[in-house]
Scaffold this active site. Structure first.
Site, mmCIF file in Angstrom:
data_model
loop_
_atom_site.group_PDB
_atom_site.id
_atom_site.type_symbol
_atom_site.label_atom_id
_atom_site.label_comp_id
_atom_site.label_asym_id
_atom_site.label_seq_id
_atom_site.Cartn_x
_atom_site.Cartn_y
_atom_site.Cartn_z
ATOM 1 N N GLY A 43 10.376 0.076 1.256
ATOM 2 C CA GLY A 43 9.442 -0.579 2.172
ATOM 3 C C GLY A 43 8.165 0.219 2.308
ATOM 4 O O GLY A 43 7.714 0.872 1.369
ATOM 5 N N GLU A 88 11.825 4.434 -1.555
ATOM 6 C CA GLU A 88 11.003 3.804 -2.591
ATOM 7 C C GLU A 88 9.924 3.044 -1.837
ATOM 8 O O GLU A 88 10.197 2.020 -1.215
ATOM 9 C CB GLU A 88 11.852 2.874 -3.467
ATOM 10 C CG GLU A 88 11.202 2.567 -4.802
ATOM 11 C CD GLU A 88 10.304 1.349 -4.756
ATOM 12 O OE1 GLU A 88 9.074 1.558 -4.651
ATOM 13 O OE2 GLU A 88 10.793 0.234 -4.820
#
Length: 483
Positions: A224, A246
């Site tokens: 996110g 990530e």
């Protein structure tokens, strides 16, 4: 079409809650496609406790047993692609073909992870005259996974499969903007596994915070935005949890002066506007040699103008809506800001359903020319159907502009000379770089660790490196008796 009512899944049981939230179709937001249970802090406690209790026995199972269950899970996903894809389009907004590709890649994620696991989980042992050493890989415990709406199947499976295959148990929180199809799939998968191994909760910020700060959660994996990641990281500090992030990208494409524009421009346009620009590693900015700039700009506009913007289930549509109101407003403001700053903004493409245009988060794809390298439209992660083109005068200048950001997820270099492209590639600050393409080839999907540097993430997914995110090392040293 009927309206789904989606409950929580805790210990392989449906758990109803006192409140349900509407999920609306981003291409026709007067349509409610489902109702999703709104969990509470107490539900988080139940889910984590269920996962914690299941961990004691699940960690004792063999890799062969876990692998066999995931093979069954892959078959289930393959059998249900059609209905899952249609629901994904209705809640996410992506084109039906893209949704089918997204769901269809899920079994592939499982198969690749199983293939990489066979070598990864071997113990490393050594022995000499005085001692024996074994370095072994053990599961961590309960994993909390928070996944986004833009690619919910692939991004969930990239967390779930390596985590559970390693012997951990998991609590997954899907995005409220596309929770239904992935939760349907997870429910079917979870039924194959012992109770408590796979749990699914839904809810607002209080639920997410309770999950990421719970003392029995040993590691958090989150895909996110950076702002949320920083909040999670602060909460994780109290119990020294591991984190895997990530995060966003501001992914540059550098076109070198020997590139063949007939080959390059169509691939760059596709790499920028895939899924309406709502992929973390989509091309976000393009650096073009000054001498080629006008020709590149014209060809880009011609191709972008061919897009047909409509509902994801419309077979004529080649570009769908953006997913939600906040993202829609954010991209519109970016485009207007670029226009006000003096950049040349041209919105292109055909509106397929003009009468429905204001009933969805539709944006015409935009090309931004004559833009300064430091403007917001260039330096941020747009996450929408817009691409800025920036002129450069030397390779050094292109690299300097490409690297002058706190992002470092993906990037690409475009050239007719592989050796030259490779040299430029190695100067880019990114976790991944593609040459003369954008995205992973089949071999790349198997071998490339997926993730970013700087503020684009911590850790990696995919490959053996991704499996390593979900284990602890246990080193054993036996001292032999001296004679």
């Amino acid at each position: 079409m009927g309206v789904d009512k989606l409950h929580l899944l805790i210990n392989n049981e449906d758990v109803e809650t006192g409140q349900y939230t509407e999920v609306k179709d981003p291409g026709r937001y007067t349509d409610v496609v489902g109702l999703v249970a709104k969990g509470t802090v107490q539900h988080v406690e139940q889910a984590v406790q269920a996962a914690h209790q299941a961990f004691a026995s699940w960690r004792q199972t063999s890799l062969e047993e876990r692998s066999a269950l995931f093979m069954q899970a892959a078959k289930l996903l393959e059998e249900d692609t059609s209905s899952l894809s249609e629901m994904l389009t209705r809640e996410n907004g992506m084109l039906l073909n893209d949704a089918a590709m997204e769901v269809g890649l899920s079994p592939y994620v499982i198969y690749l992870t199983l293939e990489n696991a066979q070598a990864f989980f071997q113990s490393k042992q050594a022995e000499d005259e005085v001692s024996f050493v074994s370095v072994e890989k053990r599961p961590i415990g309960v994993i909390a996974a928070i996944v986004p709406w833009n690619a919910p199947f692939v991004l969930t499976l990239q967390k779930l499969v390596p985590a559970v295959l390693a012997g951990n148990t998991i609590v997954i929180k899907p995005s409220p903007n596309a929770p239904i199809s992935i939760s349907r799939a997870l429910r079917k998968m979870a039924a194959l596994f012992p109770d408590g191994v796979i749990n699914v909760i839904h809810g607002d910020t209080d639920v997410g915070t309770a999950l990421t700060t719970h003392p029995l959660v040993r590691k958090i994996t989150f895909t996110g935005g950076g702002k949320t990641a920083k909040h999670i990281m602060k909460g994780a500090a109290d119990s020294l949890k591991g984190v895997h992030f990530e995060l966003g990208g501001n992914d540059p494409a550098i076109v070198l002066d020997d590139a063949d524009l007939d080959e390059v421009v169509p691939k760059i346009v596709q790499g920028a506007f895939w899924r309406s620009g709502q992929i973390c590693f989509d091309i976000k900015r393009v650096y073009v040699p000054q001498a080629m700039y006008d020709a590149f700009y014209r060809r880009t506009c011609d191709l972008v103008d061919a897009y047909k913007v409509g509902h994801g289930l419309n077979p004529d549509a080649t570009l769908g809506p953006v997913n939600n109101k906040l993202q829609y407003q954010y991209v519109k403001e970016l485009i207007e800001g670029a226009r006000q700053s003096g950049a040349k903004v041209i919105e292109l493409g055909q509106k397929l359903e003009p009468a429905n245009w204001d009933n969805g988060y539709f944006l015409q794809p935009a090309v931004v020319g004559d833009v300064e390298p430091g403007q917001d439209i260039v330096t941020c992660e747009q996450f929408g159907p817009v691409i800025p083109l920036i002129a450069y005068r030397s390779e050094e200048e292109a690299l300097r502009m490409a690297n002058m950001t706190e992002y470092g997820l993906a990037s690409s270099v475009w050239s007719s000379d592989f050796e030259r492209a490779l040299r430029v590639t190695r100067e880019i600050e990114a976790g991944m770089t593609f040459i003369n393409g954008h995205g992973q080839s089949p071999l790349g999907a198997k071998l490339m660790p997926f993730g970013g540097v700087k503020q684009s993430g911590i850790g990696r997914e995919n490959s053996e490196v991704g499996l390593a995110e979900y284990i602890e090392y246990h080193a054993i040293n036996y001292h032999k008796q001296s004679h």
